[in-house]
Scaffold this motif. Structure first.
Motif, PDB file in Angstrom:
ATOM      1  N   THR B 216      56.252  61.696  73.855  1.00 37.64           N
ATOM      2  CA  THR B 216      55.866  63.011  72.364  1.00 37.64           C
ATOM      3  C   THR B 216      55.271  62.264  71.392  1.00 37.64           C
ATOM      4  O   THR B 216      55.914  61.040  71.199  1.00 37.64           O
ATOM      5  N   PRO B 217      54.704  62.550  70.506  1.00 34.43           N
ATOM      6  CA  PRO B 217      54.397  61.584  69.339  1.00 34.43           C
ATOM      7  C   PRO B 217      55.588  61.169  68.501  1.00 34.43           C
ATOM      8  O   PRO B 217      55.220  59.856  67.990  1.00 34.43           O
ATOM      9  N   ASP B 218      56.323  61.374  68.982  1.00 31.45           N
ATOM     10  CA  ASP B 218      57.708  61.219  67.508  1.00 31.45           C
ATOM     11  C   ASP B 218      58.644  59.850  68.717  1.00 31.45           C
ATOM     12  O   ASP B 218      59.013  58.932  68.308  1.00 31.45           O
ATOM     13  N   ASP B 219      58.291  59.553  70.380  1.00 37.03           N
ATOM     14  CA  ASP B 219      58.852  58.452  70.633  1.00 37.03           C
ATOM     15  C   ASP B 219      57.548  57.642  70.860  1.00 37.03           C
ATOM     16  O   ASP B 219      57.998  56.240  70.764  1.00 37.03           O
ATOM     17  N   VAL B 220      56.239  58.044  71.002  1.00 31.44           N
ATOM     18  CA  VAL B 220      55.180  57.269  70.918  1.00 31.44           C
ATOM     19  C   VAL B 220      54.664  56.117  69.659  1.00 31.44           C
ATOM     20  O   VAL B 220      54.395  55.268  69.880  1.00 31.44           O
ATOM     21  N   LEU B 221      54.255  57.204  68.873  1.00 30.77           N
ATOM     22  CA  LEU B 221      53.957  56.394  67.608  1.00 30.77           C
ATOM     23  C   LEU B 221      55.120  55.233  66.841  1.00 30.77           C
ATOM     24  O   LEU B 221      54.071  53.857  66.792  1.00 30.77           O
ATOM     25  N   PRO B 222      56.122  55.191  66.671  1.00 30.07           N
ATOM     26  CA  PRO B 222      56.774  54.581  66.002  1.00 30.07           C
ATOM     27  C   PRO B 222      56.296  53.468  67.153  1.00 30.07           C
ATOM     28  O   PRO B 222      56.843  51.894  66.824  1.00 30.07           O
ATOM     29  N   ILE B 223      56.822  52.943  68.401  1.00 30.60           N
ATOM     30  CA  ILE B 223      56.491  52.049  69.220  1.00 30.60           C
ATOM     31  C   ILE B 223      55.098  50.862  68.324  1.00 30.60           C
ATOM     32  O   ILE B 223      55.194  49.942  68.951  1.00 30.60           O
ATOM     33  N   LEU B 224      54.049  52.289  69.325  1.00 37.97           N
ATOM     34  CA  LEU B 224      52.458  52.178  69.040  1.00 37.97           C
ATOM     35  C   LEU B 224      52.465  51.254  67.503  1.00 37.97           C
ATOM     36  O   LEU B 224      51.793  49.873  66.978  1.00 37.97           O
ATOM     37  N   LEU B 225      52.980  51.508  66.448  1.00 39.13           N
ATOM     38  CA  LEU B 225      52.843  50.669  65.058  1.00 39.13           C
ATOM     39  C   LEU B 225      53.552  50.223  64.941  1.00 39.13           C
ATOM     40  O   LEU B 225      53.071  48.968  63.986  1.00 39.13           O
ATOM     41  N   THR B 226      54.784  49.868  65.493  1.00 46.27           N
ATOM     42  CA  THR B 226      55.281  48.695  65.328  1.00 46.27           C
ATOM     43  C   THR B 226      54.615  47.248  65.720  1.00 46.27           C
ATOM     44  O   THR B 226      54.394  46.721  65.888  1.00 46.27           O
ATOM     45  N   ALA B 227      54.167  47.884  66.669  1.00 46.35           N
ATOM     46  CA  ALA B 227      53.296  46.572  68.066  1.00 46.35           C
ATOM     47  C   ALA B 227      52.437  46.009  67.661  1.00 46.35           C
ATOM     48  O   ALA B 227      52.131  45.157  67.452  1.00 46.35           O
ATOM     49  N   LEU B 228      51.532  47.244  66.716  1.00 45.19           N
ATOM     50  CA  LEU B 228      50.558  46.618  66.187  1.00 45.19           C
ATOM     51  C   LEU B 228      50.380  45.682  64.797  1.00 45.19           C
ATOM     52  O   LEU B 228      49.998  44.811  64.346  1.00 45.19           O
ATOM     53  N   GLY B 229      51.390  46.249  63.999  1.00 48.90           N
ATOM     54  CA  GLY B 229      51.937  45.319  62.942  1.00 48.90           C
ATOM     55  C   GLY B 229      52.833  44.610  63.421  1.00 48.90           C
ATOM     56  O   GLY B 229      52.277  43.391  62.361  1.00 48.90           O
ATOM     57  N   LEU B 230      53.411  43.959  64.406  1.00 47.55           N
ATOM     58  CA  LEU B 230      54.390  43.142  64.892  1.00 47.55           C
ATOM     59  C   LEU B 230      52.732  41.810  65.019  1.00 47.55           C
ATOM     60  O   LEU B 230      52.705  40.409  64.763  1.00 47.55           O
ATOM     61  N   ALA B 231      51.591  42.824  65.933  1.00 44.59           N
ATOM     62  CA  ALA B 231      50.726  41.836  66.879  1.00 44.59           C
ATOM     63  C   ALA B 231      49.584  41.359  64.975  1.00 44.59           C
ATOM     64  O   ALA B 231      49.963  39.914  65.701  1.00 44.59           O
ATOM     65  N   ALA B 232      49.299  42.253  64.185  1.00 44.72           N
ATOM     66  CA  ALA B 232      48.893  41.436  63.074  1.00 44.72           C
ATOM     67  C   ALA B 232      49.352  40.211  62.641  1.00 44.72           C
ATOM     68  O   ALA B 232      48.810  39.570  61.952  1.00 44.72           O
ATOM     69  N   ALA B 233      50.766  40.585  62.250  1.00 48.14           N
ATOM     70  CA  ALA B 233      51.349  39.188  61.798  1.00 48.14           C
ATOM     71  C   ALA B 233      51.339  38.289  62.479  1.00 48.14           C
ATOM     72  O   ALA B 233      51.528  37.091  62.529  1.00 48.14           O
TER      73      ALA B 233
END
Lengths: 299, 248
Positions: B216-233
């Motif tokens: 569900t978006p509630d579980d998937v979105l945090p994972i995706l956003l954290t992943a993209l943020g961490l990758a950019a850093a």
């Protein structure tokens, strides 16, 4: 003649030693500049600094009239082909695939890749895996990678290292041809013979210091070849107090000026010592080099 | 630049790794499911949980470590670094191209896992029901979730000439990752540790891991956003590393 490379007091110091010490290089445009020195004399470090691969401890570098800085480096590198220490290359790929990597990295046209491969005569072997190339073919591929961008300056570190005489001759001919097309070639070597036969201008490095820079003729002008006096009676000559080394033909005198030569010959003639011939020993670049490094250079 | 990196993947040793690890997961999952069919009710969901259990905890992250190390190994050989650094490309382009090429091999690994799971479920275990679309979705999500680890391992393999050292660091991260997703006390770590993010992404909708979340978006979105943020850093860190370490 305008200079493509100039350095001002270029220095690179490591914790325990100074690899390059206050170098003032001047590489004129369109020549083969032979950068000569024994192993460990600082040639590769200097070349790495010229490419921005190593930062100088002090001093400056000017390429094509522009100071080399972190900001200008990328723009300057577009005009500089290089091969440092050994030829690069991915062994699991073919020669052409390696060239395609260079092509995509630099946004080059197919024609530039074809031309570079043809220049080093690798077209027939371009589909062979690089790990199956001979050492000479790897060196030529390295030169092709450096040439692909149509550089105005080519910086090659020991490009003939490990090659057989035929391979050395091939690279030598290639570099002279490139210089005749207007490309400035800076080529390093620890083998004097290789440089002797292709360089227009020489820079000699010893212990990180530039001990000579100039043309081959200028180099020989600075060096005084030994004098050989052919005489059947060297003992009589030595008895006159002349400082010389007895050799099979007669006597050999080192570091003697033209004026002193005339004086010695006059004394021998007056004393009635028979003289068959007086001549200067023909020097190789190696003799001059040894002479220079022994005396600590001319600069 | 990416095209140059993709050429380097030809005949590369990364492909046997990218093929072997997911096939190993599918094989062990199939054997496990077949041997415990009585206890494992639920068909595709239960089978998929068996496949991704060890894969999500270890194989996937370790595989990324191996792929990144293999990819950088070619650059550490000979003088290829000099070639890279005299290309007139900016360091960020180099880092991004390498990350993207490694991500391509990670995507291949995921494709093998998904196809292998579907083939094994349909033809070996002969599971009932239609093809579960969740498998494909989780496979795609886990590629994005893998980006921080791809960048971190790429960075480590770029800086360390050793092949084994970055893989060992990755393995240590896997151990920590297992602890973080299984222990309540260490749970917060599972939101930032790249290996744990992989485990959480692969176990979305799984029945094997408690609290693994659903699709569900509630579980998937945090994972995706954290992943993209961490990758950019981590990319920013990689660029700084090239500037200050390689060009010193």
């Amino acid at each position: 003649m305008s200079a493509v490379i100039t350095t001002q007091g270029l220095t690179r110091a490591f914790r325990n030693h100074t690899a390059v010490d206050s170098l003032d290089l001047r590489v004129p445009q369109g020549v083969v500049y032979g950068f000569l020195g024994p192993n460990g004399s600082g040639k590769s470090t200097t070349m790495k600094m010229l490419l921005g691969l190593t930062r100088p401890t002090s001093g400056g570098i000017t390429l094509f009239g522009r100071p080399l800085t972190p900001a200008s480096r990328i723009d300057l590198l577009r005009s500089i082909g290089s091969m440092i220490e050994a030829p690069p290359g991915y062994g699991h790929l073919t020669g052409l695939e390696n060239m395609r990597i260079v092509q995509h990295m630099l946004d080059l046209a197919d024609a530039q890749i074809d031309k570079a491969l043809a220049t080093v005569r690798l077209t027939a072997h371009r589909d062979k895996l690089v790990r199956n190339y001979s050492l000479g073919m790897k060196q030529r591929l390295g030169v092709a990678m450096a040439l692909a961008r149509d550089p105005a300056l080519l910086v090659l570190d020991e490009p003939t290292n490990g090659l057989d005489p035929a391979g050395i001759e091939e690279i030598r001919t290639l570099l002279v041809e490139l210089a005749s097309e207007g490309i400035t070639v800076m080529v390093s070597s620890h083998l004097l013979d290789e440089i002797d036969r292709m360089a227009d201008v020489l820079g000699i490095l010893s212990g990180g210091k530039l001990i000579f820079q100039g043309t081959r003729d200028e180099l020989f002008e600075h060096s005084t070849p030994d004098l050989v006096i052919e005489t059947p009676d060297p003992g009589a000559a030595l008895a006159l107090g002349i400082t010389a080394t007895p050799v099979s033909e007669g006597l050999r005198i080192s570091g003697i000026t033209k004026e002193r030569t005339a004086e010695v010959v006059r004394r021998l003639a007056v004393a009635g010592v028979p003289i068959h011939e007086v001549r200067r020993v023909r020097q190789s670049l190696e003799d001059v080099f040894m002479d220079l490094t022994g005396r600590g250079g001319l600069l | 630049m990416l095209r140059a990196e993709l050429i380097k993947l030809r005949r590369s040793a990364i492909w046997p790794i990218a093929l072997a690890l997911p096939l190993l997961a599918v094989t062990t999952g199939t054997i496990n499911y077949a041997n415990n069919a009585d206890m494992l009710a639920g068909g595709w969901a239960a089978f998929n949980s068996q496949v991704v259990m060890f894969y999500g905890l270890l194989f996937f992250s370790l595989g990324i470590g191996l792929l990144a190390a293999t990819s950088w190994r070619a650059e550490h050989r000979g003088t290829n670094w000099n070639l890279l650094l005299t290309t007139s490309r900016r360091p960020v382009t180099l880092v991004l191209a390498k990350v993207a090429a490694t991500a391509v091999s990670v995507a291949f690994m995921q494709a093998v896992l998904v196809v292998g799971t579907l083939v094994s479920g349909a033809f070996v275990l002969r599971l009932d029901g239609g093809v579960p679309w969740q498998l494909v979705l989780v496979g795609a999500i886990s590629i994005v979730a893998a980006l921080p680890l791809v960048v971190v391992q790429s960075l480590l393999s770029m800086l360390l000439k050793s092949f084994a050292a970055p893989v060992a660091v990755c393995l240590a991260g896997c151990v920590l990752g297992v602890a973080s997703v299984t222990s309540v006390g260490l749970r917060p770590l599972s939101y930032v540790l790249p290996q744990a993010i992989n485990t959480r992404a692969l176990n979305l909708g799984s029945t094997a891991l408690t609290g693994s979340g659903s699709l569900t978006p509630d579980d998937v979105l945090p994972i995706l956003l954290t992943a993209l943020g961490l990758a950019a850093a981590c990319v920013a860190l990689g660029v700084a590393a090239i500037r200050w370490v390689r060009l010193r």
